[in-house]
Design an enzyme around this catalytic site. Structure first.
Site, PDB file in Angstrom:
ATOM      1  CE  LYS A   5     -82.948  -3.508  -9.084  1.00  0.00           C
ATOM      2  NZ  LYS A   5     -82.842  -2.711 -10.327  1.00  0.00           N
ATOM      3  N   GLY A  24     -72.357  -2.415  -8.866  1.00  0.00           N
ATOM      4  CA  GLY A  24     -72.854  -1.058  -9.073  1.00  0.00           C
ATOM      5  C   GLY A  24     -72.021  -0.082  -8.280  1.00  0.00           C
ATOM      6  CB  SER A  25     -72.610   3.420  -7.410  1.00  0.00           C
ATOM      7  OG  SER A  25     -73.826   3.324  -6.716  1.00  0.00           O
ATOM      8  CB  THR A  26     -68.862   2.997  -3.607  1.00  0.00           C
ATOM      9  OG1 THR A  26     -67.848   2.411  -4.439  1.00  0.00           O
ATOM     10  CG2 THR A  26     -68.441   2.899  -2.160  1.00  0.00           C
ATOM     11  CB  THR A  30     -76.148   1.391  -4.831  1.00  0.00           C
ATOM     12  OG1 THR A  30     -76.459   2.581  -5.541  1.00  0.00           O
ATOM     13  CG2 THR A  30     -77.383   0.522  -4.767  1.00  0.00           C
ATOM     14  N   GLY A  31     -73.919   0.163  -2.853  1.00  0.00           N
ATOM     15  CA  GLY A  31     -73.363  -0.998  -2.154  1.00  0.00           C
ATOM     16  C   GLY A  31     -73.472  -0.839  -0.636  1.00  0.00           C
ATOM     17  CD  GLU A  91     -66.417  -7.598  -7.574  1.00  0.00           C
ATOM     18  OE1 GLU A  91     -65.681  -6.615  -7.801  1.00  0.00           O
ATOM     19  OE2 GLU A  91     -65.979  -8.657  -7.082  1.00  0.00           O
ATOM     20  CB  CYS A 108     -66.118  -1.155 -12.569  1.00  0.00           C
ATOM     21  SG  CYS A 108     -65.849  -2.780 -13.279  1.00  0.00           S
ATOM     22  CD  GLU A 155     -66.618   4.846 -10.649  1.00  0.00           C
ATOM     23  OE1 GLU A 155     -67.558   4.961  -9.862  1.00  0.00           O
ATOM     24  OE2 GLU A 155     -66.315   3.763 -11.180  1.00  0.00           O
TER      25      GLU A 155
HETATM   26  P1  NAD Z   1     -76.092   1.954  -9.230  1.00  0.00           P
HETATM   27  O1  NAD Z   1     -75.493   1.611  -7.919  1.00  0.00           O
HETATM   28  O2  NAD Z   1     -76.773   3.256  -9.367  1.00  0.00           O
HETATM   29  O3  NAD Z   1     -77.165   0.858  -9.658  1.00  0.00           O
HETATM   30  C1  NAD Z   1     -76.856  -0.503  -9.759  1.00  0.00           C
HETATM   31  C2  NAD Z   1     -78.113  -1.318  -9.514  1.00  0.00           C
HETATM   32  O4  NAD Z   1     -78.546  -1.132  -8.169  1.00  0.00           O
HETATM   33  C3  NAD Z   1     -79.310  -0.953 -10.390  1.00  0.00           C
HETATM   34  O5  NAD Z   1     -79.948  -2.157 -10.786  1.00  0.00           O
HETATM   35  C4  NAD Z   1     -80.194  -0.163  -9.435  1.00  0.00           C
HETATM   36  O6  NAD Z   1     -81.567  -0.202  -9.791  1.00  0.00           O
HETATM   37  C5  NAD Z   1     -79.951  -0.876  -8.135  1.00  0.00           C
HETATM   38  N1  NAD Z   1     -80.255  -0.099  -6.938  1.00  0.00           N
HETATM   39  C6  NAD Z   1     -80.364   1.243  -6.797  1.00  0.00           C
HETATM   40  N2  NAD Z   1     -80.638   1.568  -5.511  1.00  0.00           N
HETATM   41  C7  NAD Z   1     -80.692   0.390  -4.823  1.00  0.00           C
HETATM   42  C8  NAD Z   1     -80.905   0.058  -3.446  1.00  0.00           C
HETATM   43  N3  NAD Z   1     -81.099   0.994  -2.514  1.00  0.00           N
HETATM   44  N4  NAD Z   1     -80.876  -1.252  -3.104  1.00  0.00           N
HETATM   45  C9  NAD Z   1     -80.632  -2.214  -4.018  1.00  0.00           C
HETATM   46  N5  NAD Z   1     -80.439  -1.956  -5.325  1.00  0.00           N
HETATM   47  C10 NAD Z   1     -80.453  -0.668  -5.718  1.00  0.00           C
HETATM   48  O7  NAD Z   1     -74.904   1.787 -10.268  1.00  0.00           O
HETATM   49  P2  NAD Z   1     -74.934   2.135 -11.829  1.00  0.00           P
HETATM   50  O8  NAD Z   1     -74.956   3.629 -11.926  1.00  0.00           O
HETATM   51  O9  NAD Z   1     -75.968   1.328 -12.516  1.00  0.00           O
HETATM   52  O10 NAD Z   1     -73.503   1.577 -12.315  1.00  0.00           O
HETATM   53  C11 NAD Z   1     -72.343   2.340 -12.280  1.00  0.00           C
HETATM   54  C12 NAD Z   1     -71.462   1.989 -11.095  1.00  0.00           C
HETATM   55  O11 NAD Z   1     -71.235   0.582 -11.070  1.00  0.00           O
HETATM   56  C13 NAD Z   1     -70.078   2.597 -11.156  1.00  0.00           C
HETATM   57  O12 NAD Z   1     -69.713   3.097  -9.886  1.00  0.00           O
HETATM   58  C14 NAD Z   1     -69.166   1.444 -11.529  1.00  0.00           C
HETATM   59  O13 NAD Z   1     -67.825   1.599 -11.150  1.00  0.00           O
HETATM   60  C15 NAD Z   1     -69.851   0.315 -10.854  1.00  0.00           C
HETATM   61  N6  NAD Z   1     -69.506  -0.975 -11.480  1.00  0.00           N
HETATM   62  C16 NAD Z   1     -68.696  -1.820 -10.793  1.00  0.00           C
HETATM   63  C17 NAD Z   1     -68.308  -3.034 -11.368  1.00  0.00           C
HETATM   64  C18 NAD Z   1     -67.411  -3.965 -10.629  1.00  0.00           C
HETATM   65  O14 NAD Z   1     -67.329  -5.122 -11.006  1.00  0.00           O
HETATM   66  N7  NAD Z   1     -66.742  -3.537  -9.588  1.00  0.00           N
HETATM   67  C19 NAD Z   1     -68.777  -3.376 -12.634  1.00  0.00           C
HETATM   68  C20 NAD Z   1     -69.616  -2.495 -13.298  1.00  0.00           C
HETATM   69  C21 NAD Z   1     -69.983  -1.298 -12.697  1.00  0.00           C
END
Ligand code: NAD
Length: 470
Positions: free
Chosen positions: A168, A219-221, A223-224, A241, A275, A371
């Site tokens: 996705k 993605g973000s902490t 959402t994680g 991650e 990140c 961040e």
């Molecule tokens: P985000 O968490 O907003 O979104 C990431 C993904 O999650 C998107 O596809 C989004 O549609 C999906 N999403 C949103 N809500 C969700 C839910 N409730 N359940 C499941 N999926 C959901 O992150 P972003 O703003 O796209 O990316 C930026 C963040 O990602 C930063 O914090 C960055 O540090 C982190 N990041 C980490 C790494 C790593 O390897 N550690 C790499 C790249 C980015």
């Protein structure tokens, strides 16, 4: 008719819905892509589930050959893909070419690996095998900063290990990934790789789906954490991650121009939306002024413009939400410290923010503590290495960190006291397919890349045989 289609069950299909993709350099819609409905998300999971037994039984060499073919197709089409990537993501074209080269390289490396099954005892009494078996359907959820690279960080190891996958994309960067769906359709049996898009609403469906065995999320902490909680009922395997707030510690004995160039490059790559970007620089008191001035000179030399224009070194922020967020950080930075370069929002279309160096800030200021994910580098003065390490480690994050020094041994001694999954000496963001990557604390759960990352896409099974017939 949309410009880019979903890949579900081996077919490129229109979405039940559509999604406009905005070019962050112009704020104009650059493409309209297919967007999946809930029904289509379920279809993608069902297709992946149906494809799983056949793919898991496919010889490893064939799975590796398929991944190598995907690398070939990406390399053959790199220029076209790079233009799409820059148009949707914003990064300068050379950086987009870099993301494609990285993507190709990671896939090629995965094409040489397999799950680390092995025999731990084989004698007259027992044969004990550790087998790494595929898990089933993987949901790969991807952010917008390196959309293609991160999608392939999931596709490559997942399918090498014998799983099938539903990717996705992020709503603001779906196009490049949908484009490679065309190659995946030609290369993989139907349903092995599926690619869908949404407008931020399908994540929970995938991460709570009973037929999804593992979620690989970047993605973000914030959402994680939601994903971990949503997957709890079905005890999903998770790789998360997440965010980072990497520090660079600059010791008093550095070559200032070289250290400034390294730190600045790692702070502003992809307009700071990495990140593992340097998000705070701690500089020794004795060289603080000189180092700040060197960083400011570099910021003034940066060419901030549309990533498609030749000569651009820093593109726009990727989307309006991030732009507004970073503008908020900029205001806080101005109030907390002294901006010595940048600090302006160019008066033009697009989500541009000048690279900004802010000095005389402290660890508790929001621009340092959180961040920011943008092209702002706060520079903090320190004199005591133990105190600075306490500040560097005094955060919930622990993704990366670096130490810069003219004396490598001295730097290593400091670096090994940084609590983060990756620690560099005299460099930052040196990652590669053979190098495992993970995060301490809120920066992640599990490992990506290399053999360790591949094994996370497997279930370990021990076959323990007593040789004695009964
Ligand atoms: P985000 O968490 O907003 O979104 C990431 C993904 O999650 C998107 O596809 C989004 O549609 C999906 N999403 C949103 N809500 C969700 C839910 N409730 N359940 C499941 N999926 C959901 O992150 P972003 O703003 O796209 O990316 C930026 C963040 O990602 C930063 O914090 C960055 O540090 C982190 N990041 C980490 C790494 C790593 O390897 N550690 C790499 C790249 C980015």
């Amino acid at each position: 008719m949309t410009d880019f289609k979903l890949l579900i069950g081996g077919e490129l299909v229109e979405g039940d819905l559509t999604l406009d993709v905005v070019n962050p350099a112009t704020e104009a819609v650059f493409a309209t892509v297919a967007r999946a409905s809930e029904k289509q998300a379920h279809q993608a999971v069902a297709a992946a589930k149906a494809a799983f037994p056949g793919w898991a039984a496919t010889p490893l060499a064939d799975r590796q050959a398929a991944v190598a073919k995907l690398a070939d197709r990406i390399a053959e089409n790199a220029e076209e893909l790079a233009r799409i990537l820059t148009s949707e993501q914003g990064k300068p074209l050379p950086e987009a070419m870099g993301e494609l080269a990285w993507t190709e390289g990671y896939l090629r490396h995965y094409a040489t690996l397999g799950p680390s099954s092995h025999v731990i005892q084989d004698d007259d009494a027992f044969r004990i095998e550790v087998r790494r078996e595929p898990l089933g359907v993987v949901a790969g959820i991807v952010p917008w900063n390196f959309p293609l690279l991160v999608a392939c960080w999931k596709i490559g190891p997942a399918v090498i290990a014998g799983n099938t996958i539903v990717i996705k994309t992020s709503p603001t960067t779906p196009a490049t990934t949908l484009k490679i769906g065309e190659y995946c359709r030609d290369i993989f049996p139907a349903g092995v790789v599926n690619i869908i898009t949404d407008n931020n609403e399908l994540g929970p469906l995938l991460t709570g789906h009973p037929d999804v065995a593992k979620v690989s999320f970047t993605g973000s902490t914030e959402t994680g954490k939601k994903i971990a909680s949503n997957g709890a009922n079905t005890l999903k395997r998770l790789t998360l991650e997440l965010g980072g707030n990497d520090a660079a510690i600059v010791l008093d004995d550095v070559n200032i121009p070289a250290a400034a160039a390294g730190v600045f490059g790692a702070a502003t790559l992809n307009a700071g939306q990495v990140c593992l970007a340097v998000k705070r620089a701690y500089v020794h008191d004795s060289i603080y002024d000189e180092m700040c001035d060197a960083l400011a000179d570099l910021a003034r030399q940066a060419v901030v413009d549309d990533g498609l224009k030749q000569g651009t070194t820093i593109g726009p922020l990727q989307n309006r939400m991030q732009f507004e967020k970073v503008k908020g950080f900029l205001e806080d930075a101005k109030a907390a410290g002294k901006v010595i370069a940048g600090g302006n929002i160019p008066d033009r279309e697009g989500y541009f923010i000048e690279p900004t160096i802010v000095r005389d800030v402290k660890s508790s200021d929001r621009i340092v503590a959180e961040e920011q994910f943008g092209p702002i580098l706060p520079v903090i003065r320190y004199s005591d290495i133990d105190a600075v390490l306490a500040e560097v480690n005094g955060t919930d994050y622990g993704l990366g960190g670096s130490v810069w020094s003219g004396n490598v041994e001295r730097a290593v001694e400091v670096a090994t006291r940084i609590e983060s999954g990756s620690v560099w000496v005299n460099q930052h963001i040196n990652i590669g397919p053979h190098i495992p990557m993970s995060g301490y604390k809120s920066s992640g759960v599990g490992i990506e890349q290399a053999q360790e990352g591949l094994d996370e896409f497997t279930q370990m099974r021990v076959i323990n045989i007593a040789r004695q017939p009964v």
